[in-house]
Motif scaffolding. Structure first.
Motif, PDB file in Angstrom:
ATOM      1  N   ILE A 282      36.079   0.804  19.831  1.00 52.21           N
ATOM      2  CA  ILE A 282      37.267   1.291  19.126  1.00 52.21           C
ATOM      3  C   ILE A 282      38.461   0.372  19.395  1.00 52.21           C
ATOM      4  N   LEU A 283      38.657  -0.049  20.635  1.00 51.10           N
ATOM      5  CA  LEU A 283      39.786  -0.915  20.957  1.00 51.10           C
ATOM      6  C   LEU A 283      39.631  -2.294  20.328  1.00 51.10           C
ATOM      7  N   GLN A 284      38.407  -2.783  20.201  1.00 46.18           N
ATOM      8  CA  GLN A 284      38.201  -4.037  19.469  1.00 46.18           C
ATOM      9  C   GLN A 284      38.592  -3.871  18.001  1.00 46.18           C
ATOM     10  N   LEU A 285      38.248  -2.733  17.423  1.00 47.48           N
ATOM     11  CA  LEU A 285      38.626  -2.470  16.030  1.00 47.48           C
ATOM     12  C   LEU A 285      40.147  -2.360  15.885  1.00 47.48           C
ATOM     13  N   VAL A 286      40.808  -1.825  16.918  1.00 49.32           N
ATOM     14  CA  VAL A 286      42.268  -1.762  16.902  1.00 49.32           C
ATOM     15  C   VAL A 286      42.851  -3.164  16.929  1.00 49.32           C
ATOM     16  N   GLN A 287      42.358  -4.029  17.812  1.00 48.43           N
ATOM     17  CA  GLN A 287      42.926  -5.370  17.915  1.00 48.43           C
ATOM     18  C   GLN A 287      42.622  -6.213  16.672  1.00 48.43           C
TER      19      GLN A 287
ATOM     20  N   LEU B 281      25.371  -2.742  35.306  1.00 46.73           N
ATOM     21  CA  LEU B 281      26.577  -1.918  35.280  1.00 46.73           C
ATOM     22  C   LEU B 281      27.704  -2.607  36.050  1.00 46.73           C
ATOM     23  N   ALA B 282      27.354  -3.274  37.139  1.00 42.31           N
ATOM     24  CA  ALA B 282      28.360  -4.031  37.876  1.00 42.31           C
ATOM     25  C   ALA B 282      28.913  -5.162  37.015  1.00 42.31           C
ATOM     26  N   ARG B 283      28.040  -5.827  36.285  1.00 42.53           N
ATOM     27  CA  ARG B 283      28.493  -6.893  35.389  1.00 42.53           C
ATOM     28  C   ARG B 283      29.391  -6.341  34.284  1.00 42.53           C
ATOM     29  N   TRP B 284      29.086  -5.147  33.788  1.00 47.57           N
ATOM     30  CA  TRP B 284      29.923  -4.521  32.767  1.00 47.57           C
ATOM     31  C   TRP B 284      31.302  -4.197  33.338  1.00 47.57           C
ATOM     32  N   ALA B 285      31.341  -3.675  34.572  1.00 44.43           N
ATOM     33  CA  ALA B 285      32.628  -3.380  35.202  1.00 44.43           C
ATOM     34  C   ALA B 285      33.449  -4.657  35.377  1.00 44.43           C
ATOM     35  N   GLU B 286      32.790  -5.742  35.752  1.00 40.59           N
ATOM     36  CA  GLU B 286      33.484  -7.015  35.896  1.00 40.59           C
ATOM     37  C   GLU B 286      33.987  -7.532  34.552  1.00 40.59           C
ATOM     38  N   ALA B 287      33.227  -7.292  33.499  1.00 47.44           N
ATOM     39  CA  ALA B 287      33.656  -7.716  32.161  1.00 47.44           C
ATOM     40  C   ALA B 287      34.902  -6.947  31.724  1.00 47.44           C
ATOM     41  N   ILE B 288      34.931  -5.639  32.031  1.00 50.48           N
ATOM     42  CA  ILE B 288      36.101  -4.824  31.681  1.00 50.48           C
ATOM     43  C   ILE B 288      37.334  -5.340  32.401  1.00 50.48           C
TER      44      ILE B 288
ATOM     45  N   ASN C 284      41.243  -8.894  23.861  1.00 47.55           N
ATOM     46  CA  ASN C 284      42.239  -9.945  23.999  1.00 47.55           C
ATOM     47  C   ASN C 284      43.277  -9.525  25.049  1.00 47.55           C
ATOM     48  N   PRO C 285      44.109 -10.456  25.546  1.00 44.42           N
ATOM     49  CA  PRO C 285      45.018 -10.136  26.647  1.00 44.42           C
ATOM     50  C   PRO C 285      45.942  -8.950  26.373  1.00 44.42           C
ATOM     51  N   GLU C 286      46.460  -8.844  25.169  1.00 43.95           N
ATOM     52  CA  GLU C 286      47.374  -7.751  24.853  1.00 43.95           C
ATOM     53  C   GLU C 286      46.664  -6.401  24.922  1.00 43.95           C
ATOM     54  N   MET C 287      45.502  -6.308  24.283  1.00 48.10           N
ATOM     55  CA  MET C 287      44.772  -5.050  24.297  1.00 48.10           C
ATOM     56  C   MET C 287      44.193  -4.776  25.679  1.00 48.10           C
ATOM     57  N   GLN C 288      43.834  -5.833  26.394  1.00 48.97           N
ATOM     58  CA  GLN C 288      43.325  -5.676  27.754  1.00 48.97           C
ATOM     59  C   GLN C 288      44.361  -4.988  28.644  1.00 48.97           C
ATOM     60  N   LYS C 289      45.604  -5.407  28.539  1.00 52.65           N
ATOM     61  CA  LYS C 289      46.666  -4.797  29.344  1.00 52.65           C
ATOM     62  C   LYS C 289      46.852  -3.327  28.978  1.00 52.65           C
ATOM     63  N   ILE C 290      46.827  -3.027  27.680  1.00 47.20           N
ATOM     64  CA  ILE C 290      46.946  -1.637  27.239  1.00 47.20           C
ATOM     65  C   ILE C 290      45.815  -0.795  27.825  1.00 47.20           C
ATOM     66  N   TRP C 291      44.599  -1.368  27.799  1.00 51.04           N
ATOM     67  CA  TRP C 291      43.423  -0.636  28.288  1.00 51.04           C
ATOM     68  C   TRP C 291      43.532  -0.343  29.781  1.00 51.04           C
ATOM     69  N   LEU C 292      43.782  -1.388  30.573  1.00 50.48           N
ATOM     70  CA  LEU C 292      43.790  -1.212  32.020  1.00 50.48           C
ATOM     71  C   LEU C 292      44.998  -0.420  32.505  1.00 50.48           C
ATOM     72  N   ASP C 293      46.074  -0.418  31.730  1.00 48.21           N
ATOM     73  CA  ASP C 293      47.262   0.353  32.115  1.00 48.21           C
ATOM     74  C   ASP C 293      47.206   1.799  31.638  1.00 48.21           C
TER      75      ASP C 293
ATOM     76  N   TYR D  22      42.849   9.381  33.968  1.00 46.70           N
ATOM     77  CA  TYR D  22      42.001   9.105  32.808  1.00 46.70           C
ATOM     78  C   TYR D  22      42.857   8.488  31.718  1.00 46.70           C
ATOM     79  N   GLY D  23      42.312   7.427  31.105  1.00 46.90           N
ATOM     80  CA  GLY D  23      43.038   6.738  30.048  1.00 46.90           C
ATOM     81  C   GLY D  23      42.195   6.575  28.803  1.00 46.90           C
ATOM     82  N   LEU D  24      42.182   5.376  28.247  1.00 44.50           N
ATOM     83  CA  LEU D  24      41.474   5.104  26.999  1.00 44.50           C
ATOM     84  C   LEU D  24      40.000   4.848  27.291  1.00 44.50           C
ATOM     85  N   ALA D  25      39.264   5.919  27.488  1.00 39.23           N
ATOM     86  CA  ALA D  25      37.830   5.863  27.849  1.00 39.23           C
ATOM     87  C   ALA D  25      37.619   5.177  29.194  1.00 39.23           C
ATOM     88  N   LEU D  26      38.626   5.206  30.045  1.00 37.20           N
ATOM     89  CA  LEU D  26      38.525   4.690  31.402  1.00 37.20           C
ATOM     90  C   LEU D  26      39.030   5.738  32.386  1.00 37.20           C
ATOM     91  N   THR D  27      38.362   5.863  33.512  1.00 36.44           N
ATOM     92  CA  THR D  27      38.820   6.772  34.550  1.00 36.44           C
ATOM     93  C   THR D  27      39.035   5.991  35.825  1.00 36.44           C
TER      94      THR D  27
END
Length: 320
Positions: free
Chosen positions: A79-84, A272-279, A286-295, A310-315
């Motif tokens: 979904i966030l990729q579709l947003v960006q 799963l560890a590799r997926w967490a590292e990718a996130i 992209n950097p802009e959406m990445q910041k929104i996601w992690l914040d 809890y945030g955008l599909a992240l806890t």
């Protein structure tokens, strides 16, 4: 950065971690479990027990498991990729894509990602729980899951609270399919798993109940109807389980399609560890959406800012 504090975070008491891990696994009465901790000083892993009750084959990091709600991070990332890409906006009302959602003009994509829409969680319904107990091999269509939830009362007005609801994620999966014109499994493979080289990870077809080899068995002491009232085994059943007079039911090959976009994924501890590292490493957005996601994570309970976030599909748990 406080150098002393950051150094302290890297200290690992391996003996204490092993003690906690083995104690928890023993208390939970699970046949087997693994831990993989990836640190700047290297990987540290632990294993406990066997792949099946009464078996002798030990569990390993190579085992494939059903990852449950970690699947939500895949759907959220799509979904966030579709947003960006400008295909939709976080502030879009869900009614723009699903006019059948009650009060959908006032529920945003962001509120669904963050579990603040108020929509009823179909997983908590008696209808679904009874069906899972009586017909565990049933293949559920996403629209059937949504149809259970939408007529039921909402928990609160949009944005006025937090309630974990698989309905949100299933709707987001359907929206992704509508925008992409492809099945969700294909979207996740093309956008997430393929680009990251996660070859032991999959979003299997809804009709599949198999796990790739190697894999352990999965068990549950309670049936699904009982979990509506509580996720904790009642004290009398705990005593019987500890005494060995109550054995768990094997749910390994029950059909997981009732979770779909919210929980149908399969992976291994290492991937799963590799997926967490990718996130966290910016390999998904992209950097802009990445910041929104992690914040995005914020307190589930505003009165307890030190509790779960809890945030955008992240806890997020704890202070790290």
């Amino acid at each position: 950065m406080n150098t002393a504090a950051s150094t302290a975070l890297l200290l690992l008491d391996k003996a204490r971690l092993r003690e906690i891990f083995e104690t928890q696994a023993d208390q939970l009465l699970v046949p087997g479990a693994v831990v993989l901790l990836r640190t700047p000083e290297g990987d540290f892993s632990l294993s406990y027990g066997v792949k099946r009750l009464g078996g002798s084959s030990p569990v390993s990091l190579a085992d494939h498991i059903r990852i449950g709600s970690i699947t939500k991070t895949w759907t959220g990332a799509v979904i966030l990729q579709l947003v960006q890409e400008g295909r939709l906006k976080l502030g879009d009302p869900v009614s723009k894509y699903r006019p059948d959602v009650p009060n959908g003009d006032n529920i945003t994509i962001e509120q669904m990602l963050s579990m603040r829409s108020g929509l009823y969680n179909y997983s908590e319904s008696y209808e679904l729980s009874l069906a899972l107990d009586t017909t565990p091999q049933r293949v559920w269509k996403p629209e059937e899951l949504v149809a259970i939830a939408l007529p039921l009362p909402v928990y609160f007005a949009p944005g006025d609270g937090f309630h974990y609801s698989n309905t949100n994620t299933v709707l987001l999966g359907l929206i992704a399919e509508k925008l992409e014109g492809k099945p969700l499994g294909e979207i996740i493979q093309n956008r997430i798993l393929g680009p990251l080289g996660l070859t032991q990870t999959s979003f299997p077809p809804s009709g599949s109940t198999d796990l790739p080899a190697p894999h352990p068995r999965g068990y549950m002491f309670m049936n699904n109807v009982l979990t509506i009232a509580t996720t904790k085994l009642p004290a009398d059943l705990i005593a019987r389980a500890q005494a060995g007079t109550l054995l768990p039911n094997d749910y390994t090959n029950s059909n997981p399609s009732w979770t779909w976009a919210a929980g149908q994924g399969i992976s291994t501890a290492g991937e799963l560890a590799r997926w967490a590292e990718a996130i966290t490493g910016g390999k998904v957005l992209n950097p802009e959406m990445q910041k929104i996601w992690l914040d995005s994570p914020r307190p589930v309970n505003p009165g307890d800012p030190g509790g779960a976030l809890y945030g955008l599909a992240l806890t997020k748990f704890g202070n790290l």
